[in-house]
Scaffold this motif. Structure first.
Motif, PDB file in Angstrom:
ATOM      1  N   LEU A 173      71.013  26.415  28.388  1.00 50.34           N
ATOM      2  CA  LEU A 173      72.471  26.498  28.234  1.00 50.34           C
ATOM      3  C   LEU A 173      72.840  27.271  26.977  1.00 50.34           C
ATOM      4  O   LEU A 173      73.738  28.122  26.986  1.00 50.34           O
ATOM      5  CB  LEU A 173      73.057  25.084  28.183  1.00 50.34           C
ATOM      6  N   CYS A 174      72.125  27.001  25.891  1.00 50.51           N
ATOM      7  CA  CYS A 174      72.392  27.709  24.638  1.00 50.51           C
ATOM      8  C   CYS A 174      72.124  29.205  24.799  1.00 50.51           C
ATOM      9  O   CYS A 174      72.923  30.039  24.346  1.00 50.51           O
ATOM     10  CB  CYS A 174      71.521  27.116  23.528  1.00 50.51           C
ATOM     11  N   ALA A 175      71.002  29.560  25.431  1.00 47.41           N
ATOM     12  CA  ALA A 175      70.658  30.970  25.604  1.00 47.41           C
ATOM     13  C   ALA A 175      71.683  31.682  26.473  1.00 47.41           C
ATOM     14  O   ALA A 175      72.005  32.852  26.239  1.00 47.41           O
ATOM     15  CB  ALA A 175      69.268  31.094  26.215  1.00 47.41           C
ATOM     16  N   THR A 176      72.217  30.982  27.480  1.00 48.19           N
ATOM     17  CA  THR A 176      73.240  31.595  28.324  1.00 48.19           C
ATOM     18  C   THR A 176      74.494  31.919  27.526  1.00 48.19           C
ATOM     19  O   THR A 176      75.080  33.004  27.653  1.00 48.19           O
ATOM     20  CB  THR A 176      73.592  30.656  29.489  1.00 48.19           C
ATOM     21  N   GLY A 177      74.914  30.997  26.658  1.00 44.19           N
ATOM     22  CA  GLY A 177      76.080  31.257  25.821  1.00 44.19           C
ATOM     23  C   GLY A 177      75.834  32.372  24.820  1.00 44.19           C
ATOM     24  O   GLY A 177      76.698  33.232  24.602  1.00 44.19           O
ATOM     25  N   VAL A 178      74.661  32.373  24.201  1.00 44.73           N
ATOM     26  CA  VAL A 178      74.339  33.427  23.239  1.00 44.73           C
ATOM     27  C   VAL A 178      74.317  34.792  23.930  1.00 44.73           C
ATOM     28  O   VAL A 178      74.818  35.791  23.398  1.00 44.73           O
ATOM     29  CB  VAL A 178      72.982  33.139  22.566  1.00 44.73           C
ATOM     30  N   TYR A 179      73.734  34.835  25.128  1.00 47.29           N
ATOM     31  CA  TYR A 179      73.690  36.103  25.862  1.00 47.29           C
ATOM     32  C   TYR A 179      75.104  36.588  26.188  1.00 47.29           C
ATOM     33  O   TYR A 179      75.402  37.783  26.095  1.00 47.29           O
ATOM     34  CB  TYR A 179      72.899  35.917  27.146  1.00 47.29           C
ATOM     35  N   SER A 180      75.998  35.674  26.560  1.00 45.77           N
ATOM     36  CA  SER A 180      77.370  36.056  26.888  1.00 45.77           C
ATOM     37  C   SER A 180      78.054  36.712  25.691  1.00 45.77           C
ATOM     38  O   SER A 180      78.751  37.714  25.837  1.00 45.77           O
ATOM     39  CB  SER A 180      78.155  34.820  27.344  1.00 45.77           C
ATOM     40  N   VAL A 181      77.827  36.166  24.494  1.00 46.82           N
ATOM     41  CA  VAL A 181      78.450  36.737  23.297  1.00 46.82           C
ATOM     42  C   VAL A 181      77.799  38.062  22.928  1.00 46.82           C
ATOM     43  O   VAL A 181      78.475  39.047  22.607  1.00 46.82           O
ATOM     44  CB  VAL A 181      78.362  35.740  22.121  1.00 46.82           C
ATOM     45  N   LEU A 182      76.490  38.124  22.973  1.00 40.97           N
ATOM     46  CA  LEU A 182      75.786  39.351  22.591  1.00 40.97           C
ATOM     47  C   LEU A 182      76.176  40.530  23.477  1.00 40.97           C
ATOM     48  O   LEU A 182      76.258  41.668  23.017  1.00 40.97           O
ATOM     49  CB  LEU A 182      74.273  39.127  22.669  1.00 40.97           C
ATOM     50  N   MET A 183      76.404  40.258  24.753  1.00 41.61           N
ATOM     51  CA  MET A 183      76.678  41.342  25.688  1.00 41.61           C
ATOM     52  C   MET A 183      78.144  41.769  25.729  1.00 41.61           C
ATOM     53  O   MET A 183      78.459  42.802  26.306  1.00 41.61           O
ATOM     54  CB  MET A 183      76.237  40.928  27.099  1.00 41.61           C
ATOM     55  N   THR A 184      79.055  40.975  25.140  1.00 37.83           N
ATOM     56  CA  THR A 184      80.484  41.277  25.313  1.00 37.83           C
ATOM     57  C   THR A 184      81.258  41.435  24.008  1.00 37.83           C
ATOM     58  O   THR A 184      82.311  42.059  24.016  1.00 37.83           O
ATOM     59  CB  THR A 184      81.156  40.170  26.144  1.00 37.83           C
ATOM     60  N   SER A 185      80.759  40.899  22.902  1.00 40.59           N
ATOM     61  CA  SER A 185      81.543  40.930  21.665  1.00 40.59           C
ATOM     62  C   SER A 185      81.582  42.346  21.093  1.00 40.59           C
ATOM     63  O   SER A 185      80.536  42.969  20.884  1.00 40.59           O
ATOM     64  CB  SER A 185      80.932  39.976  20.632  1.00 40.59           C
ATOM     65  N   PRO A 186      82.786  42.894  20.811  1.00 40.82           N
ATOM     66  CA  PRO A 186      82.866  44.242  20.220  1.00 40.82           C
ATOM     67  C   PRO A 186      82.193  44.325  18.854  1.00 40.82           C
ATOM     68  O   PRO A 186      81.657  45.365  18.477  1.00 40.82           O
ATOM     69  CB  PRO A 186      84.368  44.496  20.123  1.00 40.82           C
ATOM     70  N   ARG A 187      82.227  43.243  18.094  1.00 41.37           N
ATOM     71  CA  ARG A 187      81.636  43.267  16.763  1.00 41.37           C
ATOM     72  C   ARG A 187      80.115  43.341  16.798  1.00 41.37           C
ATOM     73  O   ARG A 187      79.487  43.688  15.798  1.00 41.37           O
ATOM     74  CB  ARG A 187      82.069  42.014  15.986  1.00 41.37           C
ATOM     75  N   LEU A 188      79.527  42.982  17.932  1.00 42.10           N
ATOM     76  CA  LEU A 188      78.077  42.991  18.035  1.00 42.10           C
ATOM     77  C   LEU A 188      77.549  44.228  18.761  1.00 42.10           C
ATOM     78  O   LEU A 188      76.406  44.245  19.206  1.00 42.10           O
ATOM     79  CB  LEU A 188      77.598  41.727  18.764  1.00 42.10           C
TER      80      LEU A 188
END
Length: 425
Positions: free
Chosen positions: A240-255
């Motif tokens: 569950l944690c990895a799924t959330g981290v992946y969602s942020v890594l793939m979509t956040s403009p700052r990243l």
């Protein structure tokens, strides 16, 4: 895995999942999938809080400890929202809506029945997770309501847990190109599967308590169910944690810089691995014709230590093509025709046939060159069978196929034997 360690890991992982998913929702990703994932992460974090050993003493209201019903309801809701997230992501909209309605009905019915059963005997040791409770200490039940409640809960959980395991595994296969996400989903699927298997032990245990001729099992439930549930919670929370981290890594403009760096590292690694896998073929041909190589590696270790992965792979494919052009002058055209015929008889076509012919040409041509045999009048054509020269990735895939065929193809061995026996047909 120790239960307390699993609780701490689950708490941290679920908290990271809540933060990352909430960040994604705030950034504008208010899709049904993300809302369901966010709700599942929140209830997962709440369930991890309830499982903290010192938390049970704080959940006493009116002389009744509500740890058991609170943990049960939160766990049911967590499973429900995670199922919603997976079905909304993987299934078609109509199928997903049908599955969600089915699970919602089951959650409401099971939750209502379990709360009513607990309310009928709230002080029973059946619902006590402490050292005096039947779950930890073992022994016969003080009321039949407890085993009935545990039995209903276990029977209900088998279905959503196996559904979670099945759908997570299906999604992990779809995400196979993203290796670490696929592994995370596989870990979540494994955790759900282990939890479903544990419920089978719960069912057998409660049946043994309810059937009067049978004695209570001599071991407490916690002794058997605690370690596998700790492993299951660890796998599920990490997934569950990895799924959330992946969602942020793939979509956040700052990243975006992080994504670009990760992409470059991934490409470098793929080029480096491909170059190393081509080393045995290149080394075999280089020892026969060393003049072709521009800057040959002195050993396989030195080849592994080269850091310019893309340049090295590009240079290696060029040198392999040069080896092919050099050795083909010692291979007659009927050898290529025989290799193509045998390859097509075995169901190969397109670039696979071209790879077979190239492997045959390298095998036969290298041996003829070392034996100083005369060049034939009509040499094999290695260009017409291949599709147009493409990108570096296309060339690398072609030569990886040639390498595998060169060292292990029965077609290559058969053509080589025919050439040696002068029995070409």
């Amino acid at each position: 895995m120790n239960a307390s360690v699993a609780v701490v890991v689950g708490l941290i992982a679920s908290l990271i999942a809540v933060i990352t998913v909430l960040h994604r929702v705030v950034q504008g990703g208010r899709t049904p999938q993300l809302r369901a994932l966010c709700a599942g992460a929140v209830f997962s974090f709440a369930a991890s809080l309830v499982r903290i050993p010192d938390m049970s003493a704080l959940l006493v209201f009116g002389g009744v400890n509500i740890t058991w019903p609170l943990e049960t309801v939160i766990g049911l809701l967590c499973n429900y929202f995670m199922l919603c997230y997976l079905h909304l992501t993987v299934d078609e909209p109509m199928m997903a809506a049908r599955q969600i309605r089915r699970h919602l009905t089951a959650v409401l019915c099971a939750g209502t029945i379990l709360i009513l059963l607990f309310a009928s005997v709230p002080h029973s040791r059946e619902f006590d997770f402490g050292p005096q409770g039947r779950y930890t200490a073992g022994g016969p039940p003080d009321t039949v309501v407890g085993p009935i409640a545990w039995l209903i809960l276990a029977v209900y959980l088998v279905y959503p847990l196996q559904d979670l395991a099945r759908v997570s595994l299906r999604w992990a296969r779809k995400a196979a190109s993203i290796r670490w996400l696929s592994i995370a989903l596989g870990a979540y699927s494994l955790g759900a599967f282990i939890a479903a298997v544990v419920q089978l032990h719960v069912i057998v245990y409660q049946v043994a308590l309810l059937v009067s001729p049978l004695d209570p099992p001599p071991w407490p439930e916690a002794t058997v169910e605690g370690p596998p549930l700790a492993v299951a919670a660890f796998g599920s929370m990490v997934g569950l944690c990895a799924t959330g981290v992946y969602s942020v890594l793939m979509t956040s403009p700052r990243l975006r810089p992080v994504r670009e760096l990760s992409h470059r590292v991934q490409l470098w690694w793929q080029y480096h691995v491909a170059c190393c896998r081509l080393y045995p073929l290149w080394s075999t041909l280089w020892r026969a014709l060393p003049s072709v190589a521009l800057s040959p590696a002195k050993s396989r270790i030195s080849d592994l230590l080269r850091v310019r992965a893309k340049w090295n792979l590009h240079r290696r494919t060029i040198e392999l093509a040069d080896f092919l052009q050099a050795f083909r002058r010692y291979v007659s055209a009927d050898v290529g025709d025989l290799a193509e015929t045998l390859a097509r008889e075995r169901g190969l076509d397109g670039d696979d046939v071209a790879a077979v012919v190239d492997a045959v040409v390298l095998t036969v041509g290298r041996e003829a060159y070392l034996a100083k045999q005369p060049m034939p009048g009509s040499v094999v054509d290695v260009v017409s069978r291949r599709s147009a020269v493409g990108t570096l990735d296309h060339e690398a895939r072609h030569w990886l196929r040639v390498s595998a065929l060169y060292f292990g193809s029965p077609i290559v061995a058969e053509v080589h034997g025919a050439v040696c026996d002068r029995n070409l047909t």
